[in-house]
Design a protein around this motif. Structure first.
Motif, mmCIF file in Angstrom:
data_model
loop_
_atom_site.group_PDB
_atom_site.id
_atom_site.type_symbol
_atom_site.label_atom_id
_atom_site.label_comp_id
_atom_site.label_asym_id
_atom_site.label_seq_id
_atom_site.Cartn_x
_atom_site.Cartn_y
_atom_site.Cartn_z
ATOM 1 N N THR A 30 0.860 -1.238 0.007
ATOM 2 C CA THR A 30 0.038 0.160 -0.111
ATOM 3 C C THR A 30 0.919 1.270 -0.022
ATOM 4 O O THR A 30 0.444 2.140 -0.789
ATOM 5 N N VAL A 31 1.895 1.214 0.845
ATOM 6 C CA VAL A 31 2.578 2.414 0.944
ATOM 7 C C VAL A 31 3.585 2.498 -0.240
ATOM 8 O O VAL A 31 3.603 3.911 -0.815
ATOM 9 N N LEU A 32 3.925 1.765 -0.960
ATOM 10 C CA LEU A 32 4.645 1.740 -2.352
ATOM 11 C C LEU A 32 3.864 1.972 -3.433
ATOM 12 O O LEU A 32 4.130 3.151 -4.239
ATOM 13 N N ALA A 33 2.627 1.680 -3.420
ATOM 14 C CA ALA A 33 1.527 1.961 -4.452
ATOM 15 C C ALA A 33 1.249 3.620 -4.316
ATOM 16 O O ALA A 33 0.920 4.338 -5.185
ATOM 17 N N ALA A 34 0.946 4.136 -2.992
ATOM 18 C CA ALA A 34 0.958 5.483 -2.747
ATOM 19 C C ALA A 34 2.163 6.324 -3.018
ATOM 20 O O ALA A 34 2.197 7.491 -3.845
ATOM 21 N N VAL A 35 3.444 5.976 -2.927
ATOM 22 C CA VAL A 35 4.476 6.607 -3.112
ATOM 23 C C VAL A 35 4.989 6.725 -4.624
ATOM 24 O O VAL A 35 5.159 7.644 -5.534
ATOM 25 N N ILE A 36 4.953 5.169 -5.301
ATOM 26 C CA ILE A 36 5.500 5.206 -6.383
ATOM 27 C C ILE A 36 4.545 5.591 -7.692
ATOM 28 O O ILE A 36 4.787 6.203 -8.595
ATOM 29 N N LEU A 37 3.171 5.120 -7.420
ATOM 30 C CA LEU A 37 2.234 5.300 -8.403
ATOM 31 C C LEU A 37 1.319 6.521 -8.219
ATOM 32 O O LEU A 37 0.397 6.704 -9.035
ATOM 33 N N GLY A 38 1.315 7.029 -7.165
ATOM 34 C CA GLY A 38 0.390 8.135 -6.852
ATOM 35 C C GLY A 38 -0.707 7.729 -6.490
ATOM 36 O O GLY A 38 -1.805 8.592 -6.612
ATOM 37 N N ARG A 40 -4.266 7.219 -4.245
ATOM 38 C CA ARG A 40 -4.721 7.803 -3.163
ATOM 39 C C ARG A 40 -5.604 6.847 -2.151
ATOM 40 O O ARG A 40 -6.187 6.009 -2.485
ATOM 41 N N LEU A 41 -5.009 7.128 -0.930
ATOM 42 C CA LEU A 41 -5.674 6.361 0.168
ATOM 43 C C LEU A 41 -6.809 6.875 0.565
ATOM 44 O O LEU A 41 -6.959 8.062 1.059
ATOM 45 N N THR A 42 -7.889 6.037 0.838
ATOM 46 C CA THR A 42 -9.377 6.561 1.293
ATOM 47 C C THR A 42 -9.076 6.556 3.062
ATOM 48 O O THR A 42 -8.297 6.053 3.269
ATOM 49 N N PRO A 43 -10.012 7.182 3.491
ATOM 50 C CA PRO A 43 -9.908 7.328 5.029
ATOM 51 C C PRO A 43 -9.963 5.773 5.537
ATOM 52 O O PRO A 43 -9.352 5.629 6.591
ATOM 53 N N THR A 44 -10.767 4.910 4.977
ATOM 54 C CA THR A 44 -10.860 3.619 5.229
ATOM 55 C C THR A 44 -9.250 3.029 5.292
ATOM 56 O O THR A 44 -8.807 2.081 6.063
ATOM 57 N N GLY A 45 -8.892 3.345 4.236
ATOM 58 C CA GLY A 45 -7.407 2.384 3.885
ATOM 59 C C GLY A 45 -6.296 3.319 4.983
ATOM 60 O O GLY A 45 -5.432 2.518 5.296
#
Length: 69
Positions: A30-38, A40-45
């Protein structure tokens, strides 16, 4: 190949280490997807990531003899 090595390592690790690594895998993805791919995490995530992080921190501070902190 990576999963073969991962599963082989898990089979040789203790139960506690395997549990921590199993919790760490989706959090890392999840962290790599947010950092590398941009992504967005939902509040639930974000809440799920916070709970996983709290569980990992709590587990890492547990004494080795099994008594709770």
């Amino acid at each position: 190949m990576a999963y073969t090595l991962y599963l082989r390592g898990l089979s040789q690790a203790g139960a506690g280490t395997a549990a921590v690594l199993a919790l760490l895998e989706p959090l890392t993805g999840t962290v790599l997807a947010a950092v590398i791919l941009g992504e967005r995490l939902t509040p639930t995530g974000l809440a799920g990531a916070a709970f996983l992080t709290a569980a990992l921190v709590h587990t890492s501070f547990q004494p080795r003899n099994g008594e709770p902190v």
